[in-house]
Design a protein around this motif. Sequence first.
Motif, PDB file in Angstrom:
ATOM      1  N   ARG A  11       0.855  -1.184   0.000  1.00  0.00           N
ATOM      2  CA  ARG A  11       0.000   0.000   0.000  1.00  0.00           C
ATOM      3  C   ARG A  11       0.889   1.230   0.000  1.00  0.00           C
ATOM      4  N   SER A  12       0.589   2.154  -0.909  1.00  0.00           N
ATOM      5  CA  SER A  12       1.340   3.409  -0.935  1.00  0.00           C
ATOM      6  C   SER A  12       0.504   4.502  -0.281  1.00  0.00           C
ATOM      7  N   LEU A  13       1.206   5.459   0.272  1.00  0.00           N
ATOM      8  CA  LEU A  13       0.521   6.584   0.902  1.00  0.00           C
ATOM      9  C   LEU A  13      -0.206   7.403  -0.156  1.00  0.00           C
ATOM     10  N   PRO A  14      -1.254   8.098   0.272  1.00  0.00           N
ATOM     11  CA  PRO A  14      -1.971   8.934  -0.697  1.00  0.00           C
ATOM     12  C   PRO A  14      -1.041   9.928  -1.382  1.00  0.00           C
ATOM     13  N   SER A  15      -1.249  10.077  -2.678  1.00  0.00           N
ATOM     14  CA  SER A  15      -0.453  11.033  -3.449  1.00  0.00           C
ATOM     15  C   SER A  15      -1.174  12.370  -3.460  1.00  0.00           C
ATOM     16  N   ASN A  16      -0.824  13.219  -4.387  1.00  0.00           N
ATOM     17  CA  ASN A  16      -1.419  14.552  -4.463  1.00  0.00           C
ATOM     18  C   ASN A  16      -2.936  14.521  -4.590  1.00  0.00           C
ATOM     19  N   ASP A  17      -3.466  13.458  -5.176  1.00  0.00           N
ATOM     20  CA  ASP A  17      -4.915  13.373  -5.338  1.00  0.00           C
ATOM     21  C   ASP A  17      -5.611  12.819  -4.098  1.00  0.00           C
ATOM     22  N   GLY A  18      -4.842  12.450  -3.054  1.00  0.00           N
ATOM     23  CA  GLY A  18      -5.422  11.979  -1.806  1.00  0.00           C
ATOM     24  C   GLY A  18      -5.855  10.524  -1.822  1.00  0.00           C
ATOM     25  N   VAL A  19      -5.481   9.787  -2.859  1.00  0.00           N
ATOM     26  CA  VAL A  19      -5.903   8.397  -2.995  1.00  0.00           C
ATOM     27  C   VAL A  19      -4.722   7.466  -2.723  1.00  0.00           C
ATOM     28  N   ALA A  20      -4.900   6.547  -1.783  1.00  0.00           N
ATOM     29  CA  ALA A  20      -3.877   5.525  -1.537  1.00  0.00           C
ATOM     30  C   ALA A  20      -4.002   4.456  -2.617  1.00  0.00           C
ATOM     31  N   ARG A  21      -2.904   3.792  -2.908  1.00  0.00           N
ATOM     32  CA  ARG A  21      -2.897   2.761  -3.947  1.00  0.00           C
ATOM     33  C   ARG A  21      -2.250   1.484  -3.430  1.00  0.00           C
ATOM     34  N   GLN A  22      -2.607   0.370  -4.063  1.00  0.00           N
ATOM     35  CA  GLN A  22      -1.971  -0.905  -3.779  1.00  0.00           C
ATOM     36  C   GLN A  22      -1.430  -1.460  -5.078  1.00  0.00           C
ATOM     37  N   GLY A  23      -0.260  -2.055  -5.006  1.00  0.00           N
ATOM     38  CA  GLY A  23       0.330  -2.607  -6.220  1.00  0.00           C
ATOM     39  C   GLY A  23       1.662  -3.254  -5.932  1.00  0.00           C
ATOM     40  N   VAL A  24       2.371  -3.565  -7.022  1.00  0.00           N
ATOM     41  CA  VAL A  24       3.683  -4.190  -6.929  1.00  0.00           C
ATOM     42  C   VAL A  24       4.608  -3.537  -7.950  1.00  0.00           C
ATOM     43  N   THR A  25       5.875  -3.718  -7.751  1.00  0.00           N
ATOM     44  CA  THR A  25       6.851  -3.291  -8.735  1.00  0.00           C
ATOM     45  C   THR A  25       6.646  -4.131  -9.993  1.00  0.00           C
ATOM     46  N   GLU A  26       6.633  -3.475 -11.123  1.00  0.00           N
ATOM     47  CA  GLU A  26       6.346  -4.137 -12.387  1.00  0.00           C
ATOM     48  C   GLU A  26       7.271  -5.322 -12.680  1.00  0.00           C
ATOM     49  N   ALA A  27       8.471  -5.290 -12.156  1.00  0.00           N
ATOM     50  CA  ALA A  27       9.423  -6.380 -12.409  1.00  0.00           C
ATOM     51  C   ALA A  27       8.863  -7.726 -11.943  1.00  0.00           C
ATOM     52  N   TYR A  28       8.100  -7.741 -10.854  1.00  0.00           N
ATOM     53  CA  TYR A  28       7.516  -8.994 -10.367  1.00  0.00           C
ATOM     54  C   TYR A  28       6.550  -9.584 -11.393  1.00  0.00           C
ATOM     55  N   THR A  29       5.616  -8.773 -11.865  1.00  0.00           N
ATOM     56  CA  THR A  29       4.611  -9.292 -12.793  1.00  0.00           C
ATOM     57  C   THR A  29       5.229  -9.625 -14.147  1.00  0.00           C
ATOM     58  N   ARG A  30       6.174  -8.816 -14.592  1.00  0.00           N
ATOM     59  CA  ARG A  30       6.839  -9.114 -15.875  1.00  0.00           C
ATOM     60  C   ARG A  30       7.575 -10.443 -15.824  1.00  0.00           C
ATOM     61  N   ALA A  31       8.273 -10.703 -14.723  1.00  0.00           N
ATOM     62  CA  ALA A  31       9.027 -11.952 -14.593  1.00  0.00           C
ATOM     63  C   ALA A  31       8.089 -13.157 -14.570  1.00  0.00           C
TER      64      ALA A  31
END
Length: 92
Positions: A11-31
Amino acid sequence: MLPLVAVTTARSLPSNDGVARQGVTEAYTRALVASGIIPILVPNELDEVMLRTIYERVCGILLTGGGDVDPQVYGVDDACDLQCGRHLHRHR
């Protein structure tokens, strides 16, 4: 049928738009995709029933994060790379 692997997200902290996000570094999914594996991203807020439902349907779990996880915690001497996973998938 192609294998499915659950991938933990961060989980990433909210950015300028105030929305938190969840995800992974693209290298994981690409591999995983390059190895013929379909990644299933697992959000942090799922309850135990939801997690069990996912984990009953996948053939593996990729724990994302830094290189500071000691492989011996999971009963192995060295971290196994995706080549190992690909080999195991082909020979099962």
